[in-house]
Design a protein around this motif. Structure first.
Motif, mmCIF file in Angstrom:
data_model
loop_
_atom_site.group_PDB
_atom_site.id
_atom_site.type_symbol
_atom_site.label_atom_id
_atom_site.label_comp_id
_atom_site.label_asym_id
_atom_site.label_seq_id
_atom_site.Cartn_x
_atom_site.Cartn_y
_atom_site.Cartn_z
ATOM 1 N N CYS A 1 -7.335 -16.272 -28.067
ATOM 2 C CA CYS A 1 -8.216 -15.452 -27.223
ATOM 3 C C CYS A 1 -8.154 -15.937 -25.770
ATOM 4 O O CYS A 1 -8.179 -17.148 -25.526
ATOM 5 C CB CYS A 1 -9.646 -15.539 -27.712
ATOM 6 S SG CYS A 1 -9.831 -15.180 -29.463
ATOM 7 N N CYS B 1 -6.152 -22.839 -35.193
ATOM 8 C CA CYS B 1 -6.628 -21.456 -35.095
ATOM 9 C C CYS B 1 -5.437 -20.515 -35.204
ATOM 10 O O CYS B 1 -4.324 -20.878 -34.832
ATOM 11 C CB CYS B 1 -7.367 -21.210 -33.781
ATOM 12 S SG CYS B 1 -8.177 -19.581 -33.763
ATOM 13 N N CYS C 1 -10.908 -18.390 -24.690
ATOM 14 C CA CYS C 1 -11.148 -19.557 -25.559
ATOM 15 C C CYS C 1 -11.391 -20.828 -24.724
ATOM 16 O O CYS C 1 -10.625 -21.141 -23.820
ATOM 17 C CB CYS C 1 -9.948 -19.785 -26.477
ATOM 18 S SG CYS C 1 -10.252 -21.132 -27.643
HETATM 19 S S1 SF4 Z 1 -12.047 -18.273 -29.317
HETATM 20 FE FE1 SF4 Z 1 -10.477 -19.880 -29.558
HETATM 21 S S2 SF4 Z 1 -10.987 -20.915 -31.472
HETATM 22 FE FE2 SF4 Z 1 -12.101 -18.941 -31.483
HETATM 23 S S3 SF4 Z 1 -10.728 -17.495 -32.517
HETATM 24 FE FE3 SF4 Z 1 -10.257 -17.319 -30.346
HETATM 25 S S4 SF4 Z 1 -8.558 -18.747 -30.003
HETATM 26 FE FE4 SF4 Z 1 -9.498 -19.287 -31.983
#
Ligand code: SF4
Length: 248
Positions: free
Chosen positions: A38, A34, A41
Motif C-alpha cells: 500500500c 505482507c 504503509c
Molecule cells: S498497510 Fe502495509 S502492512 Fe498493511 S496491508 Fe498495506 S502494505 Fe501490508
C-alpha cells in the motif's frame, strides 16, 4: 521453520487506536511479512533477525529476542504481563504486516493465547483460505478494505468479498482508509459489499493521517460517509486515535 515458531516484528502494550476496539488496551503481537504494497504503509514489515519486545507493559523500553519466536516464549511473556496486572489488557491483537501469511503457526498459537486473553486479528482482508481454519479461535476480526484511491493498486474486491463471507462467522468490523482522492463510487462499492456479505458488520472510515494530522478535507470526508450510509447505514468515521495520543 517449525510450525510453532513465528517471525515477529514487535510485542508491546498500548491502546488500540482504530475501528471497533478503539480505546481498549491490548497486547500487540506484530507479525512480519505482507502480501500487499500500500502506498500509505507506515510499517516496515520485512523479516529480521530479532523481534523487539517491551520490557514491561507501557515502559517504552525494548529488548531484542531472536526470530523465529516460539509459542512457549510468547505465551509465557503474555501470561507474565497479565498476571502482573490483571484486568489491564482487554485482549491480544495479532497484527502486522499481514498475520495470516503465518496462519499455520497462528493455528497452533491461537487456542493457547486465547486461554490468556480474548484474541483480535487485524488483517488486510485478502487471505480467506488462510483465515477459514482460524475463525473458530478468534473473538474479533478487524478487516481492512484496501481502496485503490489510497493504496495505488486495484482494490481486491473479489478477495475482500470472499474474506468477509468467512470472517462473518465471528465478530468482524470493516475498516477503510480514505483520502481526498477517494471517489464516492468506491464508497458505494464498499457499502454494497458489506450489506451483501455481512449486513450486521460496522464499517469504519479512517481519514488518512499525514504527519500527525488528518490529511483530507472534512467536507469530502462527510460526502464519503454519506455515500457509504446510503448502502449500509452502520458506518462511523474514526481517525487513527493512537497517533493523537502519541502512542505506538
Ligand atoms: S498497510 Fe502495509 S502492512 Fe498493511 S496491508 Fe498495506 S502494505 Fe501490508
Amino acid at each position: 521453520m517449525p510450525c510453532n515458531d513465528a517471525q515477529l516484528l514487535e510485542v508491546f502494550s498500548s491502546i488500540q487506536g482504530e475501528a471497533e476496539l478503539v480505546g481498549y488496551r491490548q497486547i500487540f503481537i506484530r507479525l512480519a511479512g505482507c502480501n500487499l504494497h500500500c502506498a500509505y504503509c507506515d510499517t516496515d514489515y520485512s523479516l529480521r533477525e530479532h523481534c523487539r519486545v517491551e520490557d514491561a507493559p507501557g515502559s517504552g523500553q525494548f529488548r531484542g529476542i531472536a526470530n523465529p519466536v516460539s509459542l512457549e516464549v510468547i505465551a509465557s511473556l503474555v501470561s507474565a504481563w497479565v498476571d502482573a496486572s490483571p484486568g489491564m489488557h482487554h485482549s491480544i491483537s495479532l497484527t502486522g504486516g499481514e498475520p495470516l501469511l503465518q496462519a499455520p503457526v497462528l493455528l497452533n498459537w491461537a487456542p493457547v493465547l486465547r486461554e490468556i486473553l480474548p484474541l483480535h486479528l487485524e488483517t488486510n482482508g485478502t487471505c480467506a483460505a488462510a483465515l477459514e481454519p482460524l475463525v473458530p479461535h478468534l473473538d474479533m476480526i478487524s478487516m481492512d478494505v484496501k481502496l485503490s484511491s489510497v493504496t495505488g493498486v486495484a482494490t481486491p474486491w473479489k478477495l475482500h468479498r470472499a474474506f468477509l463471507e468467512i470472517a462473518s462467522r465471528t465478530k468482524v468490523c470493516v475498516k477503510a482508509v480514505v483520502g481526498e482522492e477517494t471517489p464516492v463510487e468506491e464508497m458505494i462499492d464498499l457499502g454494497r459489499m458489506v450489506r451483501q456479505m455481512s449486513p450486521d458488520t460496522s464499517v469504519y472510515l479512517q481519514p488518512v493521517t499525514q504527519q500527525g494530522k488528518i490529511g483530507m478535507s472534512s467536507n469530502h470526508l462527510l460526502c464519503l460517509q454519506a455515500a457509504v450510509a446510503k448502502q449500509h447505514a452502520n458506518v462511523r468515521v474514526v481517525p487513527q486515535m493512537h497517533v493523537f495520543m502519541n502512542l505506538l
